[in-house]
Design an enzyme around this catalytic site. Structure first.
Site, PDB file in Angstrom:
ATOM      1  CB  CYS A 116      -3.220  14.159   3.260  1.00 39.64           C
ATOM      2  SG  CYS A 116      -3.155  16.103   3.241  1.00 39.64           S
ATOM      3  CG  HIS A 221      -2.147  14.410  -1.286  1.00 38.53           C
ATOM      4  ND1 HIS A 221      -3.207  13.598  -0.958  1.00 38.53           N
ATOM      5  CD2 HIS A 221      -2.511  15.114  -0.387  1.00 38.53           C
ATOM      6  CE1 HIS A 221      -3.842  14.025  -0.012  1.00 38.53           C
ATOM      7  NE2 HIS A 221      -3.231  15.471   0.046  1.00 38.53           N
ATOM      8  CD  GLU A 223      -2.324  10.174  -2.624  1.00 39.11           C
ATOM      9  OE1 GLU A 223      -1.769  10.693  -2.006  1.00 39.11           O
ATOM     10  OE2 GLU A 223      -3.441  11.660  -2.065  1.00 39.11           O
TER      11      GLU A 223
END
Ligand code: MN
Length: 254
Positions: A116, A221, A223
């Site tokens: 990001c 993202h 994650e």
């Protein structure tokens, strides 16, 4: 144990804060540290250089560099005037800290993954520019951030044919990713290739450095994606690829 240097998010000195009043805090977001550990590496939060410990020493102590998300990048970091300094000032302090770490990682040929803001930071460090506010500066852009939905907002991306990402995600040409950004790459930095873009508006969503070092950036993202969930792109092949580059680099080193 593979040691991944994780760049910090910052809370700058704030005298209205009760806890650590007037002090600077450096922190990591936990999904990001879990993403590292789930894939077999230890995230180490990197401090700013101080006293006799240089940026070179800091990068020397880790095997790879992971640039996490967070605040906006300041327009001054890519030599542009502010569109609206009140609304989008960015964080030039963090920009300088991360650009120094990035440049040193590139010099030491330590692999870099940018998420990001990290993806945008790679672009800026290599001389590119950003949309300070995508929807203001690119009228054809769809909404890439929703304060309420947060990581519930998603859109489709096209994976470029014959790209590294296409190798990683075989047989996937189009995928869905989350979207939590209001800035985006405008002018591409030196030696960067576009690996994926947003289907509806062509916003650049993944980049790769075309040089003698592993540098990869994604605008989404990973994650926050759930591994094995077929709705959003599987997050782990991307990180495992980064770790593979780290391992190869470490083997060459020893
Ligand atoms: Mn997006």
């Amino acid at each position: 144990m593979i040691r991944i240097g994780l760049t910090a998010c910052f809370f700058h000195p704030d005298f209205d804060r009760n806890l650590f009043k007037g002090k600077r805090l450096l922190y990591m977001e936990q999904s990001m540290s879990n993403y590292c550990m789930r894939n077999g590496s230890l995230p180490l939060l990197l401090p700013e250089s101080h006293a006799s410990i240089s940026v070179e020493d800091i990068v020397n102590s880790v095997d790879g560099l992971l640039l996490q998300g967070g605040s906006d990048i300041a327009p001054s970091s890519y030599q542009e005037d502010f569109l609206d300094q009140e609304k989008w000032p960015g964080d030039s302090h963090r920009d300088i800290y991360e650009i120094n770490l990035f440049n040193e990682a590139l010099r030491q040929k330590k692999p870099v993954l940018g998420i990001c803001r990290g993806h945008q930071l790679i672009n800026v460090a290599l001389g590119g520019s950003l949309y300070q506010d995508t929807s203001t500066q690119n009228k054809s852009a769809i909404e890439h951030r929703d304060a309420e939905l947060y990581d519930g907002l998603n859109h489709l991306i096209q994976i470029e044919e014959k790209s590294h990402l296409a190798d990683l995600y075989k047989h996937i040409k189009e995928a869905r990713v989350n979207s939590i950004h209001h800035q985006a790459i405008a002018r591409l930095g030196r030696n960067l290739l576009v690996e994926a873009f947003s289907t509806q508006d062509n916003i650049i969503e993944a980049i790769r450095y075309d040089g003698d070092s592993y540098v990869y950036g994604v605008q989404w993202h990973p994650e926050f994606h759930i591994p094995g969930d077929s709705f959003l792109l599987d997050p782990d092949p991307l990180f495992l690829d980064f770790l593979q580059a780290v391992k190869t680099r470490s083997l060459n080193d020893s």
